[in-house]
Design a protein around this motif. Structure first.
Motif, PDB file in Angstrom:
ATOM      1  N   ALA A  45       0.644  -1.072  -0.074  1.00 35.36           N
ATOM      2  CA  ALA A  45       0.062  -0.028  -0.198  1.00 35.36           C
ATOM      3  C   ALA A  45       0.673   1.240   0.069  1.00 35.36           C
ATOM      4  N   GLU A  46       1.954   1.134   0.842  1.00 39.69           N
ATOM      5  CA  GLU A  46       2.784   2.558   0.725  1.00 39.69           C
ATOM      6  C   GLU A  46       3.468   2.612  -0.478  1.00 39.69           C
ATOM      7  N   LEU A  47       3.875   1.498  -1.351  1.00 37.78           N
ATOM      8  CA  LEU A  47       4.546   1.372  -2.462  1.00 37.78           C
ATOM      9  C   LEU A  47       3.651   1.982  -3.285  1.00 37.78           C
ATOM     10  N   LYS A  48       2.286   1.655  -3.444  1.00 35.22           N
ATOM     11  CA  LYS A  48       1.174   2.243  -4.422  1.00 35.22           C
ATOM     12  C   LYS A  48       1.050   3.661  -4.019  1.00 35.22           C
ATOM     13  N   SER A  49       1.004   4.152  -2.691  1.00 36.70           N
ATOM     14  CA  SER A  49       0.938   5.671  -2.547  1.00 36.70           C
ATOM     15  C   SER A  49       1.896   6.384  -3.147  1.00 36.70           C
TER      16      SER A  49
ATOM     17  N   ALA B 102     -12.465   4.850  -4.961  1.00 44.45           N
ATOM     18  CA  ALA B 102     -11.841   5.403  -3.626  1.00 44.45           C
ATOM     19  C   ALA B 102     -11.852   4.479  -2.570  1.00 44.45           C
ATOM     20  N   THR B 103     -13.215   3.902  -2.178  1.00 47.34           N
ATOM     21  CA  THR B 103     -13.370   2.897  -1.085  1.00 47.34           C
ATOM     22  C   THR B 103     -12.381   1.745  -1.198  1.00 47.34           C
ATOM     23  N   ASN B 104     -12.347   1.179  -2.494  1.00 42.33           N
ATOM     24  CA  ASN B 104     -11.655  -0.148  -2.824  1.00 42.33           C
ATOM     25  C   ASN B 104     -10.179   0.178  -3.009  1.00 42.33           C
ATOM     26  N   GLN B 105      -9.674   1.435  -3.651  1.00 39.88           N
ATOM     27  CA  GLN B 105      -8.262   1.384  -4.279  1.00 39.88           C
ATOM     28  C   GLN B 105      -7.439   2.637  -3.503  1.00 39.88           C
ATOM     29  N   ASN B 106      -8.058   3.529  -2.913  1.00 43.18           N
ATOM     30  CA  ASN B 106      -7.284   4.606  -2.206  1.00 43.18           C
ATOM     31  C   ASN B 106      -6.154   4.086  -1.226  1.00 43.18           C
TER      32      ASN B 106
ATOM     33  N   THR C 252     -11.831   7.697   5.818  1.00 44.27           N
ATOM     34  CA  THR C 252     -12.968   7.614   4.791  1.00 44.27           C
ATOM     35  C   THR C 252     -13.807   9.060   4.591  1.00 44.27           C
ATOM     36  N   LEU C 253     -13.943   9.517   5.596  1.00 46.60           N
ATOM     37  CA  LEU C 253     -14.757  11.056   5.512  1.00 46.60           C
ATOM     38  C   LEU C 253     -13.721  11.817   4.963  1.00 46.60           C
ATOM     39  N   THR C 254     -12.611  12.044   5.176  1.00 52.99           N
ATOM     40  CA  THR C 254     -11.441  13.079   4.524  1.00 52.99           C
ATOM     41  C   THR C 254     -11.557  12.896   3.077  1.00 52.99           C
ATOM     42  N   ILE C 255     -11.493  11.448   2.487  1.00 50.58           N
ATOM     43  CA  ILE C 255     -11.347  11.144   1.090  1.00 50.58           C
ATOM     44  C   ILE C 255     -12.691  11.721   0.510  1.00 50.58           C
ATOM     45  N   LYS C 256     -13.921  11.539   1.013  1.00 51.95           N
ATOM     46  CA  LYS C 256     -15.078  11.693   0.573  1.00 51.95           C
ATOM     47  C   LYS C 256     -15.227  13.160   0.415  1.00 51.95           C
TER      48      LYS C 256
ATOM     49  N   ALA D 140      -8.202  22.391 -15.331  1.00 51.53           N
ATOM     50  CA  ALA D 140      -9.032  21.221 -15.739  1.00 51.53           C
ATOM     51  C   ALA D 140      -8.459  20.116 -15.634  1.00 51.53           C
ATOM     52  N   LYS D 141      -7.123  19.929 -16.166  1.00 52.99           N
ATOM     53  CA  LYS D 141      -6.381  18.813 -16.290  1.00 52.99           C
ATOM     54  C   LYS D 141      -5.846  18.417 -14.998  1.00 52.99           C
ATOM     55  N   LEU D 142      -5.470  19.274 -14.147  1.00 56.18           N
ATOM     56  CA  LEU D 142      -4.949  19.285 -12.849  1.00 56.18           C
ATOM     57  C   LEU D 142      -6.192  18.656 -11.996  1.00 56.18           C
ATOM     58  N   SER D 143      -7.430  19.066 -11.923  1.00 54.62           N
ATOM     59  CA  SER D 143      -8.538  18.656 -11.381  1.00 54.62           C
ATOM     60  C   SER D 143      -8.768  17.299 -11.543  1.00 54.62           C
ATOM     61  N   GLU D 144      -8.672  16.940 -12.953  1.00 54.06           N
ATOM     62  CA  GLU D 144      -8.991  15.369 -13.352  1.00 54.06           C
ATOM     63  C   GLU D 144      -7.846  14.566 -12.671  1.00 54.06           C
ATOM     64  N   ILE D 145      -6.500  14.915 -12.631  1.00 55.59           N
ATOM     65  CA  ILE D 145      -5.710  14.094 -12.007  1.00 55.59           C
ATOM     66  C   ILE D 145      -5.814  14.019 -10.539  1.00 55.59           C
ATOM     67  N   THR D 146      -6.100  15.116  -9.817  1.00 55.61           N
ATOM     68  CA  THR D 146      -6.533  14.914  -8.330  1.00 55.61           C
ATOM     69  C   THR D 146      -7.783  14.002  -8.059  1.00 55.61           C
ATOM     70  N   LEU D 147      -8.743  14.173  -8.979  1.00 53.51           N
ATOM     71  CA  LEU D 147      -9.758  13.144  -8.660  1.00 53.51           C
ATOM     72  C   LEU D 147      -9.229  11.803  -8.840  1.00 53.51           C
ATOM     73  N   LYS D 148      -8.446  11.402 -10.107  1.00 52.17           N
ATOM     74  CA  LYS D 148      -8.081   9.992 -10.229  1.00 52.17           C
ATOM     75  C   LYS D 148      -6.980   9.613  -9.285  1.00 52.17           C
ATOM     76  N   GLN D 149      -6.353  10.337  -8.705  1.00 51.85           N
ATOM     77  CA  GLN D 149      -5.288  10.179  -7.663  1.00 51.85           C
ATOM     78  C   GLN D 149      -5.997   9.721  -6.448  1.00 51.85           C
ATOM     79  N   LEU D 150      -7.034  10.678  -6.123  1.00 49.21           N
ATOM     80  CA  LEU D 150      -7.822  10.163  -4.685  1.00 49.21           C
ATOM     81  C   LEU D 150      -8.740   8.872  -5.090  1.00 49.21           C
ATOM     82  N   ALA D 151      -9.085   8.411  -6.222  1.00 46.07           N
ATOM     83  CA  ALA D 151      -9.604   7.215  -6.425  1.00 46.07           C
ATOM     84  C   ALA D 151      -8.695   6.199  -6.427  1.00 46.07           C
ATOM     85  N   GLY D 152      -7.507   6.279  -6.485  1.00 45.12           N
ATOM     86  CA  GLY D 152      -6.311   5.394  -6.577  1.00 45.12           C
ATOM     87  C   GLY D 152      -6.343   4.587  -7.854  1.00 45.12           C
ATOM     88  N   ASN D 153      -6.748   5.312  -8.747  1.00 42.65           N
ATOM     89  CA  ASN D 153      -6.596   4.843 -10.215  1.00 42.65           C
ATOM     90  C   ASN D 153      -6.394   5.951 -11.396  1.00 42.65           C
TER      91      ASN D 153
END
Length: 438
Positions: free
Chosen positions: A134-138, A253-257, A349-353, A422-435
């Motif tokens: 998990a730490e490596l993935k992060s 995010a629930t499954n992969q963050n 969980t609350l923080t990520i949401k 807009a691309k920065l927002s997209e990257i941030t969302l995908k990073q939070l989702a772990g994907n």
């Protein structure tokens, strides 16, 4: 006239040099940049090595399940003054009596029961390995995110350089036109000077942007862990995914963050720690066996030489009856740590949401701004074309032309920034989702 020619020559040289540099640079794609970072980045390499260490630690031997087999050898020699009185009253004395004792053999110790703690430790080692994953993935997500953000920052800066270059060309045309009109008496010297000042202003902005562009390249090379002097150019396109759905991101995010996964693993480790502490209430049973050889020699005594060999075996058991109530305290502490890990999961969980919801609102705004600034850039371009035509025939004043020129360049710059945000927002969302896909 002479000053105007010098400015034109200098500008032409600057643009020509920039064009040659851009053409001679190697193109670095985003996919290539990410691959280089995965192979070279120091933090990723450190996290990968730590995972290898955790993987090696997952073994039955580390957990204490396997027996310990050992070999031993010892010798003990002495020279002494010895005096003996035997049962029949005979007295014997010897100065320099020698005694030699030797023993050697192989043995085995095996803890066959310790309240099942050995099996709990083995499960803990597995969970520590999962924690390392998990730490490596992060770490990978964070560094890949840095690469993508810096790369697209370079893209927007490259677009801004192109926009500033085009406005310099327009300003140069304005200087030439003002100079020609002045030479035939249709314009004042003030109009020529104003045009030259605006040209120099545009050139200053261009040089500042060029400096920022070069420094950002150095930053990207640093993230890629390669020579910071390597020069390159990046793609001009910024493709924005405007179809992201908040509920899908929350499910991912629930499954992969990785941060949430880390908290879940920490809870599992806390559960095993409590189980291991409770296991200390049970006895520890150890079996031992071995085959030993023993030789002893003595210059004085009833037995001058003694040899023995053979098996030995036995069992031992121990259990704490009272240890200062530490057992109860340790169990209470472990239960509180387990409760803390549960609270940490709820908090994470609350923080990520919350982060997802905030980032998604920013994402929607930025996607809308891209559409708005695209339309605005087209309008500003059309307005500049009309204004330039009127300026060439002398039907509008210089200040009106400069306003149209600035509106156009600002519209292009805002569009570039809007796409980057807009691309920065997209990257941030995908990073939070772990994907974080490319």
């Amino acid at each position: 006239m002479k000053r105007s020619k010098i400015l034109r020559i200098y500008l032409s040289l600057c643009i020509g040099i920039l064009s040659l540099q851009m053409n001679s640079q190697d193109l670095l794609t985003l996919n290539e940049a990410v691959q280089i970072a995965l192979n070279n980045n120091y933090e990723i390499r450190l996290a990968s090595n730590n995972l290898d260490i955790d993987s090696l630690s997952v073994s039955l031997g580390f957990a204490g399940i396997l027996p310990r087999v050992f070999a031993s050898a010892s010798t003990n020699n002495s020279t002494q003054f010895s005096s003996q009185v035997r049962a029949d009253g005979t007295e014997i004395e010897l100065d320099g009596a020698k005694n030699n004792n030797k023993s050697y053999g192989v043995g085995l110790d095996w803890t066959i029961f310790d309240g099942l703690n050995m099996f709990t430790r083995y499960e803990q080692l597995k969970e520590l390995k999962n924690l390392g994953e998990a730490e490596l993935k992060s770490t990978i997500l964070n560094r890949v995110s840095d690469v993508m953000i810096t790369y697209y920052d370079l893209v927007q800066q490259q677009q801004q350089l192109t926009a500033l270059d085009s406005t310099i060309v327009i300003s140069q045309q304005r200087v030439e036109l003002a100079d020609n009109r002045f030479s035939i008496g249709k314009a004042s010297k003030l109009e020529v000077l104003n045009a030259q000042v605006d040209l120099n202003t545009d050139r200053t902005l261009f040089l500042r942007q060029k400096e920022l562009y070069a420094n950002t390249k150095i930053r990207l090379n640093e993230i890629l862990a390669r020579d910071t002097k390597i020069d390159f150019k990046v793609d001009d396109d910024v493709l924005i995914n405007n179809n992201l759905v908040l509920t899908d991101l929350e499910t991912l995010a629930t499954n992969q963050n990785p941060d949430l996964q880390t908290q879940l693993i920490n809870k599992r480790i806390a559960e095993l720690e409590l189980k291991q502490i409770k296991g200390n209430r049970y006895p520890t049973i150890t079996a031992n066996t071995g085959y030993n050889f023993s030789d002893s020699e003595s210059t004085l005594g009833f037995a001058r030489l003694n040899n023995s060999r053979g098996w030995n075996y036995g069992f031992s058991a121990s259990v704490d009856i009272f240890n200062g109530s530490n057992q109860n305290r340790n169990e209470k502490i472990a239960k509180m740590q387990l409760e803390n890990s549960t609270i940490a999961i709820e908090q994470q969980t609350l923080t990520i949401k919350a982060q997802l919801n905030t980032a998604f609102q920013t994402y929607l705004t930025n996607v809308g701004l891209v559409d708005l600034e695209t339309d605005n850039e087209e309008i500003a371009k059309e307005n500049l074309d009309i204004t330039l035509s009127k300026y060439n025939i002398g039907t509008i004043p210089t200040i009106e032309f400069r306003t149209a020129q600035l509106n156009y360049i600002n519209a292009k710059l805002r569009l570039s920034v809007a796409k980057y945000q807009a691309k920065l927002s997209e990257i941030t969302l995908k990073q939070l989702a772990g994907n974080l896909s490319l």
